[in-house]
Design an enzyme around this catalytic site. Structure first.
Site, mmCIF file in Angstrom:
data_model
loop_
_atom_site.group_PDB
_atom_site.id
_atom_site.type_symbol
_atom_site.label_atom_id
_atom_site.label_comp_id
_atom_site.label_asym_id
_atom_site.label_seq_id
_atom_site.Cartn_x
_atom_site.Cartn_y
_atom_site.Cartn_z
ATOM 1 N N LYS A 162 0.847 -1.195 0.000
ATOM 2 C CA LYS A 162 0.000 0.000 0.000
ATOM 3 C C LYS A 162 0.876 1.236 0.000
ATOM 4 O O LYS A 162 2.006 1.130 0.476
ATOM 5 C CB LYS A 162 -0.953 0.048 1.187
ATOM 6 C CG LYS A 162 -0.366 -0.241 2.554
ATOM 7 C CD LYS A 162 0.811 0.488 3.083
ATOM 8 C CE LYS A 162 0.748 1.980 3.261
ATOM 9 N NZ LYS A 162 2.051 2.525 3.791
ATOM 10 N N TYR A 250 -4.426 4.125 6.368
ATOM 11 C CA TYR A 250 -4.989 3.150 7.323
ATOM 12 C C TYR A 250 -6.280 3.686 7.931
ATOM 13 O O TYR A 250 -7.239 2.947 8.138
ATOM 14 C CB TYR A 250 -3.990 2.846 8.436
ATOM 15 C CG TYR A 250 -2.782 2.089 7.956
ATOM 16 C CD1 TYR A 250 -2.862 0.722 7.704
ATOM 17 C CD2 TYR A 250 -1.564 2.720 7.735
ATOM 18 C CE1 TYR A 250 -1.767 0.016 7.252
ATOM 19 C CE2 TYR A 250 -0.462 2.026 7.282
ATOM 20 C CZ TYR A 250 -0.570 0.675 7.041
ATOM 21 O OH TYR A 250 0.509 -0.018 6.572
HETATM 22 P P1 NAD Z 1 12.554 1.660 2.274
HETATM 23 O O1 NAD Z 1 13.066 2.984 1.824
HETATM 24 O O2 NAD Z 1 13.050 1.125 3.567
HETATM 25 O O3 NAD Z 1 12.843 0.557 1.175
HETATM 26 C C1 NAD Z 1 12.629 0.802 -0.182
HETATM 27 C C2 NAD Z 1 13.446 -0.167 -1.004
HETATM 28 O O4 NAD Z 1 13.263 0.171 -2.365
HETATM 29 C C3 NAD Z 1 14.951 -0.080 -0.716
HETATM 30 O O5 NAD Z 1 15.491 -1.384 -0.743
HETATM 31 C C4 NAD Z 1 15.481 0.733 -1.895
HETATM 32 O O6 NAD Z 1 16.819 0.425 -2.238
HETATM 33 C C5 NAD Z 1 14.533 0.283 -2.994
HETATM 34 N N1 NAD Z 1 14.414 1.241 -4.086
HETATM 35 C C6 NAD Z 1 14.328 0.896 -5.371
HETATM 36 N N2 NAD Z 1 14.265 1.981 -6.151
HETATM 37 C C7 NAD Z 1 14.324 3.054 -5.348
HETATM 38 C C8 NAD Z 1 14.319 4.452 -5.580
HETATM 39 N N3 NAD Z 1 14.227 4.958 -6.816
HETATM 40 N N4 NAD Z 1 14.368 5.268 -4.512
HETATM 41 C C9 NAD Z 1 14.424 4.761 -3.263
HETATM 42 N N5 NAD Z 1 14.455 3.440 -2.990
HETATM 43 C C10 NAD Z 1 14.403 2.587 -4.016
HETATM 44 O O7 NAD Z 1 10.967 1.780 2.267
HETATM 45 P P2 NAD Z 1 9.928 0.827 3.029
HETATM 46 O O8 NAD Z 1 9.557 1.455 4.314
HETATM 47 O O9 NAD Z 1 10.436 -0.546 3.033
HETATM 48 O O10 NAD Z 1 8.642 0.970 2.076
HETATM 49 C C11 NAD Z 1 8.533 0.238 0.873
HETATM 50 C C12 NAD Z 1 7.048 0.009 0.548
HETATM 51 O O11 NAD Z 1 6.453 -0.693 1.626
HETATM 52 C C13 NAD Z 1 6.219 1.278 0.375
HETATM 53 O O12 NAD Z 1 5.236 1.041 -0.596
HETATM 54 C C14 NAD Z 1 5.554 1.466 1.718
HETATM 55 O O13 NAD Z 1 4.332 2.181 1.645
HETATM 56 C C15 NAD Z 1 5.332 0.031 2.118
HETATM 57 N N6 NAD Z 1 5.241 -0.142 3.580
HETATM 58 C C16 NAD Z 1 4.158 -0.781 4.072
HETATM 59 C C17 NAD Z 1 4.019 -0.951 5.430
HETATM 60 C C18 NAD Z 1 2.829 -1.671 5.971
HETATM 61 O O14 NAD Z 1 2.639 -1.703 7.183
HETATM 62 N N7 NAD Z 1 2.020 -2.307 5.116
HETATM 63 C C19 NAD Z 1 4.997 -0.467 6.296
HETATM 64 C C20 NAD Z 1 6.126 0.158 5.751
HETATM 65 C C21 NAD Z 1 6.232 0.326 4.380
#
Ligand code: NAD
Length: 408
Positions: A162, A250
């Protein structure tokens, strides 16, 4: 009956799920903004606090669905990948990352064969790997549509984090790609699989608070200093309008699954302080009021710049249901107050939500069971988000059709 009438009311969600217990105005796709949607930065270190398994999983259950994890960031490494161990029907079959060192470290820890460790450039080769049936997209939001289309083009099913994407138009592209490929598309709305939220849905379904009058939700925290080049969450091209898509979604979801209704109108306000690099491209606060056909209203608030709060409350003629925290990974609470009675409910361990979510898509793939959080639900929510931003930008109440498109 439109595709939304009844489809995503709490009645249907409970019936189906009980077993497992800008927007146009502000937000445009990254490509439209002329920014690269290509592969991520490489060479990023592992996020702090990641515990990799000491030993790779020993066996894969017969019939288990193989998932490729794309994006080895914070949420993938800390929350999702460890939870596969609790799934009876899903396992990690491949990983995709722009960082070769991370591919090796994570691949070794999870027992992913070297031939199933892909870079963003070699991703298309996943089409010839029969061990991978589904791709779980855990990338920044602005990359979801592009990578969902690539996964469908490779013949895989998709579980997408999401928010589904940055706009209704991107969601429609993803749904069309899923239909063309004849593959499933599920949005990872984990609260639909979380015991406290499921219990709250059931209580509301039973009219536990009487006739619903008001839902209040708030999802807020104070973000540390950062800039769009350091953190995708404050980049318009990757995060859209900011806190609403990321965290407030949420509360928006809860307003719908607790009321069991679609709003007929929305009025909203946004705020962005001047000269704060965190909010050069995104909003700091979003506040939206939804009016439902029954006459009930919902007040959905989210912020990246106020003291932390994660709460949902539904107030009716006979009582009030309170959740705080409401939508966390664990530690959620649920209280029902009616007259002098106050009941604290403990319907189960919140942490099961992650494995149940994986099992849900696996069941849909193996048994052709319906997905309770399909792409159409993600599209609905992006349309509502677009309506919220449209109302805030115009200062006018926006009237909605039952499918959440704006009435012209
Ligand atoms: P994060 O920044 O920790 O991780 C993102 C990942 O994407 C990294 O490994 C990064 O290297 C990679 N990536 C690839 N292309 C990129 C770019 N152009 N710029 C930046 N990073 C890039 O983020 P996250 O917190 O893991 O979030 C990722 C996804 O998960 C999002 O869609 C977020 O909304 C979702 N999320 C959901 C929940 C939930 O509870 N459902 C919680 C946190 C995050």
């Amino acid at each position: 009956m439109t595709m939304f009438d009844g489809d995503f009311t709490r009645r249907r969600m409970i019936a189906v799920g009980g077993g497992v217990a800008a927007a146009g105005l502000l937000v445009q796709g990254a490509a439209a903004l002329g920014q690269s949607t290509g592969p991520a930065a490489t060479g990023k270190p592992m996020p702090d606090g990641v515990d990799l398994p000491a030993n790779p999983p020993a066996t894969v259950q017969p019939g288990s669905v193989g998932f490729a994890i794309i994006g080895l960031g914070d949420y993938a490494l800390k929350q999702i990948m460890p939870r596969f161990a609790q799934s009876g029907r899903a396992h990690i079959a491949a990983i995709v990352s722009g960082n070769p060192a991370k591919l090796k470290q994570v691949g070794d820890a999870y027992g992913v064969p070297e031939s199933a460790r892909y870079s963003y450039d070699s991703f298309a080769q996943i089409a010839t790997n029969p061990a991978v049936e589904a791709v779980y997209i855990i990338l920044p939001t602005g990359l979801h549509a592009e990578w969902a289309e690539r996964a469908f083009a490779a013949g895989k099913h998709v579980l997408c984090e999401k928010p589904m994407a940055l706009s209704g138009a991107e969601c429609e592209r993803m749904i069309a790609a899923s239909q063309r490929a004849n593959r499933k598309l599920m949005i990872a709305y984990r609260c639909h699989f979380e015991p406290y939220n499921m219990a709250a849905m059931a209580l509301m379904e039973d009219d536990a608070v009487g006739a619903l009058r008001l839902i209040r939700t708030e999802h807020s925290y104070r973000m540390g200093p950062t800039t769009p080049s350091e953190n995708w969450r404050v980049s318009r091209a990757l995060a859209g309008g900011g806190p609403l898509e990321d965290y407030g979604i949420y509360g928006l979801q809860a307003a719908l699954y607790l009321s069991g209704e679609m709003p007929e109108s929305i009025s909203a306000a946004t705020y962005r302080p001047a000269n704060d690099p965190r909010f050069a491209e995104i909003f700091a606060h979003v506040s939206a009021q939804l009016r439902f056909p029954s006459g009930a209203t919902a007040h959905v608030v989210t912020s990246y710049d106020s003291a932390g709060l994660n709460m949902v409350e539904a107030r009716g003629t006979e009582g009030v249901l309170k959740m705080q925290p409401a939508t966390n990974y664990g530690g959620n609470t649920l209280t029902l107050e009616a007259g002098r009675n106050r009941q604290e409910l403990t319907p189960g361990d919140s942490e099961v939500q992650f494995a149940r979510q994986l099992d849900h898509l696996a069941s849909a793939i193996r048994d052709n069971t319906p997905i309770i959080t399909p792409g159409e639900m993600g599209l609905r929510d992006l349309r509502l988000i677009e309506a919220i931003y449209a109302s805030a930008a115009s200062g006018q109440t926006v009237r909605l059709n039952p499918d959440a498109t704006m009435r012209r």
